[in-house]
Design a protein around this motif. Structure first.
Motif, PDB file in Angstrom:
ATOM      1  N   VAL A  32       0.816  -1.221   0.000  1.00 21.56           N
ATOM      2  CA  VAL A  32       0.000   0.000   0.000  1.00 21.56           C
ATOM      3  C   VAL A  32       0.847   1.268   0.000  1.00 21.56           C
ATOM      4  O   VAL A  32       0.298   2.371   0.000  1.00 21.56           O
ATOM      5  CB  VAL A  32      -1.025   0.019   1.162  1.00 21.56           C
ATOM      6  CG1 VAL A  32      -2.013  -1.118   1.026  1.00 21.56           C
ATOM      7  CG2 VAL A  32      -0.342   0.003   2.506  1.00 21.56           C
ATOM      8  N   SER A  33       2.162   1.133  -0.003  1.00 17.77           N
ATOM      9  CA  SER A  33       3.034   2.304  -0.065  1.00 17.77           C
ATOM     10  C   SER A  33       3.140   2.789  -1.505  1.00 17.77           C
ATOM     11  O   SER A  33       2.683   2.132  -2.437  1.00 17.77           O
ATOM     12  CB  SER A  33       4.420   1.956   0.481  1.00 17.77           C
ATOM     13  OG  SER A  33       5.074   1.056  -0.400  1.00 17.77           O
ATOM     14  N   ASN A  34       3.784   3.933  -1.659  1.00 11.54           N
ATOM     15  CA  ASN A  34       3.966   4.514  -2.988  1.00 11.54           C
ATOM     16  C   ASN A  34       5.053   3.735  -3.730  1.00 11.54           C
ATOM     17  O   ASN A  34       6.224   3.852  -3.421  1.00 11.54           O
ATOM     18  CB  ASN A  34       4.348   5.990  -2.841  1.00 11.54           C
ATOM     19  CG  ASN A  34       4.383   6.701  -4.180  1.00 11.54           C
ATOM     20  OD1 ASN A  34       3.899   6.179  -5.178  1.00 11.54           O
ATOM     21  ND2 ASN A  34       4.975   7.873  -4.213  1.00 11.54           N
ATOM     22  N   HIS A  35       4.662   2.915  -4.691  1.00  9.95           N
ATOM     23  CA  HIS A  35       5.593   2.090  -5.441  1.00  9.95           C
ATOM     24  C   HIS A  35       5.031   1.812  -6.832  1.00  9.95           C
ATOM     25  O   HIS A  35       3.880   2.122  -7.105  1.00  9.95           O
ATOM     26  CB  HIS A  35       5.854   0.759  -4.712  1.00  9.95           C
ATOM     27  CG  HIS A  35       4.673  -0.161  -4.726  1.00  9.95           C
ATOM     28  ND1 HIS A  35       3.539   0.061  -3.991  1.00  9.95           N
ATOM     29  CD2 HIS A  35       4.443  -1.306  -5.418  1.00  9.95           C
ATOM     30  CE1 HIS A  35       2.661  -0.904  -4.226  1.00  9.95           C
ATOM     31  NE2 HIS A  35       3.181  -1.742  -5.087  1.00  9.95           N
ATOM     32  N   ALA A  36       5.831   1.218  -7.669  1.00 13.74           N
ATOM     33  CA  ALA A  36       5.369   0.808  -8.994  1.00 13.74           C
ATOM     34  C   ALA A  36       4.957  -0.653  -8.911  1.00 13.74           C
ATOM     35  O   ALA A  36       5.488  -1.405  -8.107  1.00 13.74           O
ATOM     36  CB  ALA A  36       6.484   0.983 -10.010  1.00 13.74           C
ATOM     37  N   GLY A  37       4.012  -1.042  -9.723  1.00 14.33           N
ATOM     38  CA  GLY A  37       3.582  -2.430  -9.730  1.00 14.33           C
ATOM     39  C   GLY A  37       2.072  -2.549  -9.649  1.00 14.33           C
ATOM     40  O   GLY A  37       1.357  -1.564  -9.469  1.00 14.33           O
ATOM     41  N   PHE A  38       1.591  -3.776  -9.766  1.00 12.00           N
ATOM     42  CA  PHE A  38       0.145  -4.023  -9.813  1.00 12.00           C
ATOM     43  C   PHE A  38      -0.586  -3.467  -8.591  1.00 12.00           C
ATOM     44  O   PHE A  38      -1.629  -2.836  -8.720  1.00 12.00           O
ATOM     45  CB  PHE A  38      -0.131  -5.524  -9.946  1.00 12.00           C
ATOM     46  CG  PHE A  38      -1.598  -5.854  -9.940  1.00 12.00           C
ATOM     47  CD1 PHE A  38      -2.362  -5.668 -11.074  1.00 12.00           C
ATOM     48  CD2 PHE A  38      -2.207  -6.332  -8.797  1.00 12.00           C
ATOM     49  CE1 PHE A  38      -3.726  -5.951 -11.068  1.00 12.00           C
ATOM     50  CE2 PHE A  38      -3.568  -6.619  -8.778  1.00 12.00           C
ATOM     51  CZ  PHE A  38      -4.321  -6.425  -9.925  1.00 12.00           C
ATOM     52  N   THR A  39      -0.052  -3.701  -7.395  1.00 12.21           N
ATOM     53  CA  THR A  39      -0.777  -3.279  -6.188  1.00 12.21           C
ATOM     54  C   THR A  39      -0.734  -1.774  -5.969  1.00 12.21           C
ATOM     55  O   THR A  39      -1.440  -1.267  -5.100  1.00 12.21           O
ATOM     56  CB  THR A  39      -0.272  -4.010  -4.932  1.00 12.21           C
ATOM     57  OG1 THR A  39       1.117  -3.754  -4.779  1.00 12.21           O
ATOM     58  CG2 THR A  39      -0.551  -5.502  -5.022  1.00 12.21           C
ATOM     59  N   SER A  40       0.037  -1.030  -6.761  1.00  9.72           N
ATOM     60  CA  SER A  40       0.065   0.426  -6.619  1.00  9.72           C
ATOM     61  C   SER A  40      -1.206   1.075  -7.168  1.00  9.72           C
ATOM     62  O   SER A  40      -1.441   2.259  -6.946  1.00  9.72           O
ATOM     63  CB  SER A  40       1.289   1.008  -7.330  1.00  9.72           C
ATOM     64  OG  SER A  40       1.187   0.830  -8.730  1.00  9.72           O
ATOM     65  N   LYS A  41      -2.037   0.288  -7.833  1.00  5.01           N
ATOM     66  CA  LYS A  41      -3.277   0.824  -8.420  1.00  5.01           C
ATOM     67  C   LYS A  41      -4.329   1.162  -7.372  1.00  5.01           C
ATOM     68  O   LYS A  41      -5.310   1.825  -7.665  1.00  5.01           O
ATOM     69  CB  LYS A  41      -3.863  -0.187  -9.413  1.00  5.01           C
ATOM     70  CG  LYS A  41      -2.964  -0.466 -10.603  1.00  5.01           C
ATOM     71  CD  LYS A  41      -3.571  -1.540 -11.477  1.00  5.01           C
ATOM     72  CE  LYS A  41      -2.641  -1.894 -12.617  1.00  5.01           C
ATOM     73  NZ  LYS A  41      -3.178  -2.969 -13.449  1.00  5.01           N
ATOM     74  N   ALA A  42      -4.145   0.681  -6.132  1.00  4.21           N
ATOM     75  CA  ALA A  42      -5.109   0.945  -5.057  1.00  4.21           C
ATOM     76  C   ALA A  42      -4.359   0.970  -3.730  1.00  4.21           C
ATOM     77  O   ALA A  42      -3.266   0.420  -3.611  1.00  4.21           O
ATOM     78  CB  ALA A  42      -6.192  -0.129  -5.025  1.00  4.21           C
ATOM     79  N   ILE A  43      -4.984   1.600  -2.722  1.00  5.77           N
ATOM     80  CA  ILE A  43      -4.350   1.643  -1.397  1.00  5.77           C
ATOM     81  C   ILE A  43      -5.214   0.957  -0.339  1.00  5.77           C
ATOM     82  O   ILE A  43      -4.921   1.044   0.848  1.00  5.77           O
ATOM     83  CB  ILE A  43      -4.031   3.088  -0.959  1.00  5.77           C
ATOM     84  CG1 ILE A  43      -5.299   3.941  -0.926  1.00  5.77           C
ATOM     85  CG2 ILE A  43      -2.972   3.696  -1.870  1.00  5.77           C
ATOM     86  CD1 ILE A  43      -5.125   5.271  -0.259  1.00  5.77           C
ATOM     87  N   ASP A  44      -6.248   0.275  -0.782  1.00  2.64           N
ATOM     88  CA  ASP A  44      -7.163  -0.358   0.186  1.00  2.64           C
ATOM     89  C   ASP A  44      -6.973  -1.874   0.293  1.00  2.64           C
ATOM     90  O   ASP A  44      -7.869  -2.588   0.710  1.00  2.64           O
ATOM     91  CB  ASP A  44      -8.611  -0.038  -0.164  1.00  2.64           C
ATOM     92  CG  ASP A  44      -9.074  -0.701  -1.459  1.00  2.64           C
ATOM     93  OD1 ASP A  44      -8.224  -0.985  -2.326  1.00  2.64           O
ATOM     94  OD2 ASP A  44     -10.292  -0.920  -1.597  1.00  2.64           O
ATOM     95  N   TRP A  45      -5.793  -2.384  -0.061  1.00  3.40           N
ATOM     96  CA  TRP A  45      -5.538  -3.819   0.005  1.00  3.40           C
ATOM     97  C   TRP A  45      -5.643  -4.325   1.440  1.00  3.40           C
ATOM     98  O   TRP A  45      -5.165  -3.681   2.366  1.00  3.40           O
ATOM     99  CB  TRP A  45      -4.144  -4.147  -0.535  1.00  3.40           C
ATOM    100  CG  TRP A  45      -4.002  -3.851  -1.989  1.00  3.40           C
ATOM    101  CD1 TRP A  45      -3.397  -2.763  -2.548  1.00  3.40           C
ATOM    102  CD2 TRP A  45      -4.490  -4.639  -3.074  1.00  3.40           C
ATOM    103  NE1 TRP A  45      -3.471  -2.830  -3.920  1.00  3.40           N
ATOM    104  CE2 TRP A  45      -4.130  -3.968  -4.271  1.00  3.40           C
ATOM    105  CE3 TRP A  45      -5.183  -5.837  -3.157  1.00  3.40           C
ATOM    106  CZ2 TRP A  45      -4.449  -4.460  -5.529  1.00  3.40           C
ATOM    107  CZ3 TRP A  45      -5.499  -6.325  -4.412  1.00  3.40           C
ATOM    108  CH2 TRP A  45      -5.143  -5.650  -5.568  1.00  3.40           C
ATOM    109  N   VAL A  46      -6.291  -5.477   1.592  1.00  4.37           N
ATOM    110  CA  VAL A  46      -6.371  -6.145   2.897  1.00  4.37           C
ATOM    111  C   VAL A  46      -6.019  -7.619   2.698  1.00  4.37           C
ATOM    112  O   VAL A  46      -6.255  -8.187   1.633  1.00  4.37           O
ATOM    113  CB  VAL A  46      -7.773  -6.030   3.551  1.00  4.37           C
ATOM    114  CG1 VAL A  46      -8.070  -4.586   3.940  1.00  4.37           C
ATOM    115  CG2 VAL A  46      -8.857  -6.562   2.639  1.00  4.37           C
ATOM    116  N   ILE A  47      -5.441  -8.209   3.736  1.00  6.93           N
ATOM    117  CA  ILE A  47      -5.112  -9.633   3.686  1.00  6.93           C
ATOM    118  C   ILE A  47      -6.388 -10.416   3.952  1.00  6.93           C
ATOM    119  O   ILE A  47      -7.006 -10.248   5.000  1.00  6.93           O
ATOM    120  CB  ILE A  47      -4.044  -9.982   4.732  1.00  6.93           C
ATOM    121  CG1 ILE A  47      -2.765  -9.196   4.461  1.00  6.93           C
ATOM    122  CG2 ILE A  47      -3.774 -11.487   4.734  1.00  6.93           C
ATOM    123  CD1 ILE A  47      -1.766  -9.226   5.597  1.00  6.93           C
TER     124      ILE A  47
END
Length: 84
Positions: A32-47
């Motif tokens: 959820v940090s500022n980075h490049a990659g697939f998960t950078s498209k959102a900041i609401d990721w949860v396990i």
């Protein structure tokens, strides 16, 4: 400990499947940090799911096996069954 994990983003309505030798909370923080990659498209990721493994190789093999399913329904069934 090594982990196989699944993240979910409500904003994207998508899952992310991965593995890590870091703690799950540290790995999530990086997603959820500022980075490049697939998960950078959102900041609401949860396990939403995880499994523990003795070695990183075993966690990686589990990740590859689940990715081969190519089935959202099967993935969601596994997540749902783990929450009971």
């Amino acid at each position: 400990m090594n982990y196989f994990y699944i993240l979910y983003s409500a904003a994207l309505n998508q899952y992310y499947i991965g593995h890590s030798s870091e703690s799950l909370q540290e790995r999530l923080r990086k997603h959820v940090s500022n980075h490049a990659g697939f998960t950078s498209k959102a900041i609401d990721w949860v396990i939403v799911y995880h499994e523990e493994f003795e070695t990183k190789l075993l966690a990686y093999k589990r990740e590859l096996a689940v990715k081969k399913w190519k089935s959202r329904k099967r993935l969601e069934k596994m997540i749902q069954e783990s929450n009971h």
